[in-house]
Design a protein around this motif. Structure first.
Motif, PDB file in Angstrom:
ATOM      1  N   LEU A  55     -23.269 -36.616  78.056  1.00  0.00           N
ATOM      2  CA  LEU A  55     -23.351 -36.615  76.421  1.00  0.00           C
ATOM      3  C   LEU A  55     -24.926 -36.820  76.063  1.00  0.00           C
ATOM      4  CD1 LEU A  55     -21.931 -36.875  73.745  1.00  0.00           C
ATOM      5  CD2 LEU A  55     -21.861 -39.292  74.121  1.00  0.00           C
ATOM      6  N   ALA A  56     -25.752 -37.416  76.807  1.00  0.00           N
ATOM      7  CA  ALA A  56     -27.031 -37.258  76.521  1.00  0.00           C
ATOM      8  C   ALA A  56     -27.803 -36.015  76.545  1.00  0.00           C
ATOM      9  CB  ALA A  56     -27.707 -38.591  77.189  1.00  0.00           C
ATOM     10  N   VAL A  57     -27.471 -35.554  77.210  1.00  0.00           N
ATOM     11  CA  VAL A  57     -27.999 -34.029  77.439  1.00  0.00           C
ATOM     12  C   VAL A  57     -27.620 -33.281  76.267  1.00  0.00           C
ATOM     13  CG1 VAL A  57     -27.997 -31.869  78.680  1.00  0.00           C
ATOM     14  CG2 VAL A  57     -28.041 -33.898  79.894  1.00  0.00           C
ATOM     15  N   LEU A  58     -26.477 -33.251  75.878  1.00  0.00           N
ATOM     16  CA  LEU A  58     -25.750 -32.466  74.717  1.00  0.00           C
ATOM     17  C   LEU A  58     -26.380 -33.045  73.426  1.00  0.00           C
ATOM     18  CD1 LEU A  58     -21.910 -32.222  75.763  1.00  0.00           C
ATOM     19  CD2 LEU A  58     -23.790 -30.426  76.187  1.00  0.00           C
ATOM     20  N   VAL A  59     -26.549 -34.408  73.392  1.00  0.00           N
ATOM     21  CA  VAL A  59     -27.390 -35.059  72.240  1.00  0.00           C
ATOM     22  C   VAL A  59     -28.837 -34.087  72.363  1.00  0.00           C
ATOM     23  CG1 VAL A  59     -28.453 -36.911  71.246  1.00  0.00           C
ATOM     24  CG2 VAL A  59     -25.935 -36.758  71.899  1.00  0.00           C
TER      25      VAL A  59
END
Length: 183
Positions: A55-59
């Motif tokens: 999720l952090a990568v997508l953010v």
């Protein structure tokens, strides 16, 4: 300042369970000082660290589609086997969706054929607000109203420090901060 924010909002300071003064309904992503996700002001706990990092990568990618191969490289490079890394991404995705579904916020992420993305219109994020790129439907502070030195979302030189791949964005944010500070 923090006490005045708490008094103004009538809130208790509970860093582990609330977004430091951000209690509005909806989804809030905190990237400064560490990565956390909040649903309706409550901290979302992840069963899987890799699901949280996914999720952090997508953010970090601000809604742009990220290819499966790129996620495998970022999240599971140490495996050395691309096929196994891709399977691990699929497992992390499944765990991420499961966690989000538990909080009724699974709509914030999307998956296409070999690509994964964040729906930025479904979230508010300190990084996006600071840079004036917040795409949520909520009324947020504009870039000119955002104070870099105070507030619950202030940038202090840390951007997702738990992830080495985030250093590229940190460099951009440092330049952005210094430019804004000088104006």
């Amino acid at each position: 300042m923090k006490e005045s924010i708490e008094k103004k909002n009538g809130q208790q300071d509970n860093k582990k369970e609330s977004a430091q003064g951000y209690e509005a309904p909806g989804v809030y992503v905190k990237t400064f000082g560490g990565f956390d996700l909040f649903a309706d002001g409550k901290l979302v706990h992840f069963q899987s660290g890799k699901a949280k990092e996914l999720l952090a990568v997508l953010v970090d990618q601000k809604g742009q589609a990220v290819r499966l191969s790129r996620l495998a490289e970022l999240l599971f490079d140490e495996m050395g086997d691309e096929a196994a890394a891709k399977r691990a991404v699929h497992m992390a995705w499944h765990r991420l969706k499961q966690t989000l579904k538990e909080h009724d916020i699974e709509q914030i992420v999307t998956k296409g054929r070999g690509v994964y993305a964040l729906d930025c219109s479904e979230i508010s994020c300190d990084y996006y607000i600071m840079t004036g790129e917040n795409h949520s439907g909520k009324k947020e502070r504009s870039r000119t109203e955002y104070r870099l030195d105070v507030g619950e979302n202030s940038f202090t030189g840390e951007y997702m420090p738990e992830y080495s791949w985030a250093e590229v964005t940190l460099s951009y944010l440092m330049q952005y901060y210094l430019q804004k500070k000088d104006k």
